[in-house]
Design a protein around this motif. Structure first.
Motif, short mmCIF file in Angstrom:
data_model
loop_
_atom_site.label_atom_id
_atom_site.label_comp_id
_atom_site.label_asym_id
_atom_site.label_seq_id
_atom_site.Cartn_x
_atom_site.Cartn_y
_atom_site.Cartn_z
N ASP A 22 0.96 -1.35 0.47
CA ASP A 22 0.52 0.05 -0.01
C ASP A 22 1.29 1.36 0.40
N ALA A 23 0.62 1.98 0.03
CA ALA A 23 1.16 3.87 -0.50
C ALA A 23 1.96 4.44 0.62
N GLU A 24 0.84 3.21 2.18
CA GLU A 24 1.70 4.41 3.16
C GLU A 24 3.55 2.79 3.70
N GLY A 25 3.09 2.15 3.11
CA GLY A 25 4.15 1.00 3.47
C GLY A 25 5.11 1.26 2.58
N TRP A 26 4.85 1.93 1.64
CA TRP A 26 5.72 1.75 -0.05
C TRP A 26 6.85 3.37 0.60
N LEU A 27 5.57 4.28 1.24
CA LEU A 27 6.66 5.75 1.29
C LEU A 27 7.56 5.31 2.42
N GLU A 28 7.25 4.37 3.46
CA GLU A 28 7.92 3.55 4.55
C GLU A 28 9.09 3.42 4.02
N ALA A 84 7.04 13.77 -1.67
CA ALA A 84 5.84 12.94 -1.50
C ALA A 84 4.81 12.55 -2.26
N GLN A 126 11.41 10.97 6.98
CA GLN A 126 9.36 11.22 5.60
C GLN A 126 10.20 11.65 4.42
N LEU A 167 4.50 8.66 -4.52
CA LEU A 167 2.95 8.13 -4.24
C LEU A 167 2.76 7.77 -5.83
#
Length: 193
Positions: free
Chosen positions: A43-49, A66, A59, A70
């Motif tokens: 997911d998007a959150e996991g990818w940014l992490e 960001a 971050q 994304l």
């Protein structure tokens, strides 16, 4: 202008990495992204992490960065799941030397295979023979000669190897997501008169 639908290319993402103080090539992370979308529905959150971890930051430094990162994930997922089968690995383009492009393909392959290996044998059990073979063949790309002269022969060879990586990536995604893309349901346009 919104970055949401902006096409992310290798140079744009490399520049975003530089903004975060990283000289690494986006190719490695793109390989990881592709395999992670196929095997783990990243997911998007996991990818940014994952990106921030690789860049050594907590971050993204700002909203445009960001959005770009994304957008990279979104465009990769859309291409992998599209009926047109138009996924392209995020690699250095013609503006780069053949050696740099070969290096990019090698890094992409290393990232992709790292995720595939980390997933273990469980997903592999349901793979078709052609997918197993394609993934096994990719291992050979981790040892490719990257010190290439710019010649038509080398250009053609690199194109063929890149195409193999591209097909392996799409095969992995489609086997892990049966019915996406809905390739078999594409209707031929009939006569319009």
């Amino acid at each position: 202008m919104s970055l949401i639908n902006e096409r992310q290319d290798f140079s744009t993402i490399a520049d975003t990495f530089l903004l975060h103080g990283s000289m690494q090539s986006p190719a490695f992370l793109d390989g990881r992204l592709c395999a992670s979308l196929a095997l783990h529905d990243l997911d998007a959150e996991g990818w940014l992490e994952m990106v921030c971890l690789n860049l050594g930051v907590e971050q993204p430094r700002d909203e445009p960065s960001a959005e770009r990162l994304l957008g990279w994930r979104r465009q990769t997922l859309e291409a992998l799941s599209a009926a047109e089968m138009n996924y392209e690995p995020l690699l250095p383009d013609e503006l780069f030397s053949l050696a740099e492009r070969a290096q990019g393909l090698q890094e992409w392959t290393l990232g992709f295979l790292e995720v595939v290996r980390d997933a273990g044998d469980e997903p592999r059990r349901n793979w078709s023979d052609s997918l197993r073979e394609a993934i096994d063949d990719l291992s050979g790309l981790t040892d490719i000669e990257t010190d290439l002269d710019d010649s038509p022969e080398n250009e053609n060879d690199l194109f063929a190897l890149t195409e193999h990586a591209r097909m392996a990536a799409m095969l992995l995604y489609t086997e892990q997501h049966p019915g996406k893309p809905q390739v078999e349901q594409v209707e031929e346009p009939g006569p319009t008169h």
